[in-house]
Scaffold this motif. Sequence first.
Motif, short mmCIF file in Angstrom:
data_model
loop_
_atom_site.label_atom_id
_atom_site.label_comp_id
_atom_site.label_asym_id
_atom_site.label_seq_id
_atom_site.Cartn_x
_atom_site.Cartn_y
_atom_site.Cartn_z
N CYS A 100 2.75 4.98 9.48
CA CYS A 100 3.67 4.29 8.57
C CYS A 100 3.03 3.04 7.98
O CYS A 100 3.20 2.75 6.79
N ARG A 101 2.29 2.31 8.79
CA ARG A 101 1.61 1.10 8.30
C ARG A 101 0.57 1.48 7.26
O ARG A 101 0.48 0.85 6.18
N GLN A 102 -0.21 2.51 7.52
CA GLN A 102 -1.24 2.95 6.57
C GLN A 102 -0.61 3.45 5.27
O GLN A 102 -1.12 3.16 4.18
N TYR A 103 0.49 4.19 5.38
CA TYR A 103 1.16 4.71 4.19
C TYR A 103 1.74 3.56 3.36
O TYR A 103 1.65 3.57 2.13
N ALA A 104 2.29 2.55 4.02
CA ALA A 104 2.83 1.38 3.31
C ALA A 104 1.72 0.67 2.53
O ALA A 104 1.92 0.29 1.36
N GLN A 163 0.85 0.34 -1.79
CA GLN A 163 0.54 -0.89 -2.50
C GLN A 163 -0.77 -0.77 -3.28
O GLN A 163 -0.92 -1.34 -4.36
N VAL A 164 -1.70 0.00 -2.74
CA VAL A 164 -3.01 0.19 -3.40
C VAL A 164 -2.90 1.09 -4.61
O VAL A 164 -3.51 0.84 -5.66
N GLY A 165 -2.10 2.13 -4.50
CA GLY A 165 -1.99 3.09 -5.60
C GLY A 165 -1.02 4.20 -5.24
O GLY A 165 -0.02 3.97 -4.57
N THR A 166 -1.37 5.42 -5.65
CA THR A 166 -0.53 6.58 -5.36
C THR A 166 -1.24 7.45 -4.34
O THR A 166 -2.26 8.07 -4.66
N PRO A 167 -0.73 7.51 -3.11
CA PRO A 167 -1.40 8.32 -2.09
C PRO A 167 -1.45 9.79 -2.50
O PRO A 167 -0.50 10.33 -3.07
#
Length: 199
Positions: A162-166, A170-174
């Motif tokens: 969840c932390r990595q996905y959050a 913020q960086v872009g579109t996973p």
Amino acid sequence: MSALGLNQGTAGNVSARWGDRLLITPSGLPYGQMEAADIVDLGFDGRTDHPLAPSSEWRFHRDILRERPDVEAVVHAHPTYCTAFAMCRREIPAAHYMIAAAGGPTVRCGDYALFGTEALSRHALAALEGRTCCLLANHGMIATGPSLDRALWLAVELETLCRQYAVALQVGTPVILSDAEVAEALERFKSYGPRPKPG
């Protein structure tokens, strides 16, 4: 759970199957004060002779252990990133291969119901169908396992995911893995994760 960064105060609870009963953390007792004798033994009928009350969430612990013979332990906590996605009522997609730890291509977010209620238990069971973990809307997370060590490991992995996905949002579109890629990871996960040291 506090040392692992999963919880704070008296929030969250842990249970484990114990013969034809379950063991569960007591209600309202800070973890730093808890001793082995404080763990409540609870029947699957919800009854106990223990002087301390079981966790207010005993119902979904009991129902998960009763309905899922593959589960031996349940961890419930309110870690920051899991809870943030639960507050937004968002499931976690397959943005990383570690989604395989959840047992499927998503970590579902179960519907909202007041803590400790039968309705919350039903929502948790539905979100866990075919999965090993889930989020609970506006609440927190549940992780299960064939042992307490494995359930705790999964709880940490879910909060990390969840932390990595959050951060990725913020960086872009996973980029989401395909069903075939998830299936490949699921197959590999049959022999993945913490294991006892040989010998």
